[in-house]
Enzyme design. Structure first.
Site, PDB file in Angstrom:
ATOM      1  N   LYS A 191     -17.355   0.522 126.372  1.00  0.00           N
ATOM      2  CA  LYS A 191     -17.699   1.503 125.180  1.00  0.00           C
ATOM      3  C   LYS A 191     -19.493   2.659 124.936  1.00  0.00           C
ATOM      4  O   LYS A 191     -19.710   3.379 124.846  1.00  0.00           O
ATOM      5  CB  LYS A 191     -18.365  -0.057 124.087  1.00  0.00           C
ATOM      6  CG  LYS A 191     -17.341  -0.249 123.384  1.00  0.00           C
ATOM      7  CD  LYS A 191     -16.814  -1.750 123.374  1.00  0.00           C
ATOM      8  CE  LYS A 191     -15.782  -2.096 122.734  1.00  0.00           C
ATOM      9  NZ  LYS A 191     -15.346  -3.951 122.070  1.00  0.00           N
ATOM     10  N   GLN A 223     -20.196  -7.972 120.115  1.00  0.00           N
ATOM     11  CA  GLN A 223     -19.119  -8.270 120.900  1.00  0.00           C
ATOM     12  C   GLN A 223     -18.465  -9.592 121.119  1.00  0.00           C
ATOM     13  O   GLN A 223     -19.511 -10.529 120.617  1.00  0.00           O
ATOM     14  CB  GLN A 223     -19.384  -7.783 122.488  1.00  0.00           C
ATOM     15  CG  GLN A 223     -18.184  -7.594 123.519  1.00  0.00           C
ATOM     16  CD  GLN A 223     -16.816  -6.645 123.087  1.00  0.00           C
ATOM     17  OE1 GLN A 223     -17.658  -5.802 122.486  1.00  0.00           O
ATOM     18  NE2 GLN A 223     -15.823  -7.372 122.346  1.00  0.00           N
ATOM     19  N   ASP A 248     -16.830  -1.551 113.914  1.00  0.00           N
ATOM     20  CA  ASP A 248     -15.405  -2.257 113.465  1.00  0.00           C
ATOM     21  C   ASP A 248     -14.854  -3.020 113.388  1.00  0.00           C
ATOM     22  O   ASP A 248     -13.867  -2.799 112.613  1.00  0.00           O
ATOM     23  CB  ASP A 248     -15.846  -4.088 114.608  1.00  0.00           C
ATOM     24  CG  ASP A 248     -16.394  -4.014 116.261  1.00  0.00           C
ATOM     25  OD1 ASP A 248     -15.371  -3.257 116.940  1.00  0.00           O
ATOM     26  OD2 ASP A 248     -16.625  -4.491 116.601  1.00  0.00           O
TER      27      ASP A 248
END
Ligand code: NAD
Length: 298
Positions: free
Chosen positions: A53, A97, A120
Site C-alpha cells: 500500500k 491495518q 477503508d
C-alpha cells in the site's frame, strides 16, 4: 480455459494510472494527497499488505506515511495516534491495518477515525451512507469496490447488463460480503447473500449470473456449481500446501481449473481481485482529499 480471464493486474494498472493523473492534477495546485497507514505488530501478511500500500501510494506521488507500532501497543496510544492523524491537514486518508492485537478494541479504533478520512470505508457513518444509497458521500470498502469494477469490465467484455441480473454473493462479512451486496443493488442486480448457514449453497450458486465468492474456504466452489456463462469473482486468498513438499501456493475460494471451463468470465487468484484492492485504496484517498478541500471528486 474456455472463459474470459478477468485480468485484475491490467485493470488495476489502468485504475492506478487514472488515480496517478488525478493526484498529479491536485499536486500541480499545491495539494498532495496524503495517506497514513498504521501497522500494529509484525503479522507477516499484514506487513506485506502495508508495504504494498505504501509503495503504491508513493508511486502515485502521494504523501505516504507509515507507522509501525510494536505488538504491545495499548489502546490509548493507538487512539492518540489516530486523533493526531485526524487533525493533520496533510493526511487525507487513514488506514489501520487489521487484525489488531487482542488488547486493542478494533471497533473503537475504527470508530475514532474521522469518517471523511476513513479510506477503508469501515466507519459506521460510511457503512450507513452506503446502506441508504448515498454513494456520493460515502467512502466504499476497497475490496468490494474493486470487485465491482471487475464485474463491470467483464459485463462489458461479454455484452451483459447488470440490471435485473441474478447476483449471488457467498460471505456476509462487513469487509466484503455486505458492502458487495450494496454495490450490486445500486446497479439493480437481484442480490442474494449466502453464508455458512445457507442450506443449499451449490443450488444458490447455480442460479447466479454474477457470482462473488468471499468465504475464505480454499477451492470450495466447484465447476458444477457454476451456471454456464456466469461472471465469477473470486475474492478468496488462501495459502495451501504446494505440489512440492514444504512449499505453499495461493488459491482462491473457487476451483479455478474446473470453474474456468464453465464460467463466461472469471478472476484468477492471484492476479484478480487482490491488485484492485490497493488501487481502490488510492482512489478513495484522492476522493477523500478532494472532498476535504471542497473540490469535485469525480
Ligand atoms: P470472513 O471470515 O470475515 O467472512 C467469511 C464469510 O464467508 C462469512 O460471512 C461466512 O458466513 C462465510 N462462509 C464461511 N464458510 C462458509 C461455507 N463453508 N459456506 C458458505 N459460507 C461460508 O472473511 P472476509 O474478510 O470476508 O474474507 C473472505 C475471503 O476473502 C478470505 O479468503 C480473505 O483472505 C479474502 N479477502 C481478500 C481480499 C483481497 O484483497 N482480495 C480482501 C479481503 C478479504
Amino acid at each position: 480455459l474456455s472463459s474470459y480471464l478477468i485480468d485484475g493486474k491490467a485493470v488495476s494498472k489502468a485504475t492506478l494510472a487514472k488515480v496517478g493523473a488525478e493526484a498529479a492534477a491536485l499536486i500541480s495546485r499545491g495539494l498532495t494527497p496524503g495517506l497514513a497507514v498504521v501497522l500494529v505488530g509484525s503479522d507477516a501478511a499484514s506487513q506485506v499488505y502495508v508495504g504494498a500500500k505504501g509503495k503504491a501510494a508513493k508511486d502515485c506521488g502521494f504523501h505516504s506515511l507509515q507507522f509501525d507500532l510494536p505488538e504491545t501497543t495499548g489502546q490509548a496510544e493507538l487512539l492518540a495516534l489516530v486523533r493526531r492523524l485526524n487533525a493533520d491537514p496533510q493526511v487525507h486518508g487513514i488506514l489501520v491495518q487489521l487484525p489488531l492485537p487482542r488488547q486493542v478494541d478494533s471497533t473503537t479504533i475504527l470508530e475514532t477515525i474521522a469518517p471523511e478520512k476513513d479510506v477503508d470505508g469501515f466507519h459506521p457513518i460510511n457503512v450507513g451512507l452506503a446502506a441508504i444509497g448515498a454513494f456520493d458521500r460515502a467512502l466504499i470498502p476497497c475490496t468490494p469496490a474493486g470487485s465491482m469494477i471487475l464485474i463491470d469490465h467483464a459485463c462489458e467484455a461479454l455484452g451483459r447488463k447488470l440490471d435485473g441480473a441474478e447476483a449471488v454473493i457467498i460471505g456476509r462479512s462487513n469487509i466484503v460480503g455486505k458492502p458487495m451486496a450494496q454495490l450490486l443493488l445500486r446497479e439493480s442486480a437481484t442480490v442474494t447473500v449466502a453464508h455458512s448457514k445457507t442450506r443449499d449453497l451449490a443450488g444458490e450458486c447455480r442460479r447466479a449470473e454474477i457470482l462473488v465468492v468471499a468465504a475464505g474456504r480454499p477451492e470450495m466452489v466447484r465447476g458444477d456449481w457454476i451456471m454456464p456463462g456466469a461472471v465469477v469473482i473470486d475474492v478468496g486468498i488462501n495459502r495451501v500446501a504446494g505440489l512440492q513438499p514444504g512449499t505453499t501456493r495461493l488459491v482462491g475460494d473457487v476451483a479455478f481449473a474446473e470453474a474456468s471451463q464453465v464460467a463466461g468470465a472469471i478472476t484468477p487468484v492471484p492476479g484478480g481481485v487482490g491488485p484492485m484492492t490497493i488501487a481502490m485504496l488510492l482512489s478513495n484517498t484522492v476522493t477523500a482529499c478532494c472532498r476535504q478541500n471542497g473540490l469535485p471528486d469525480d
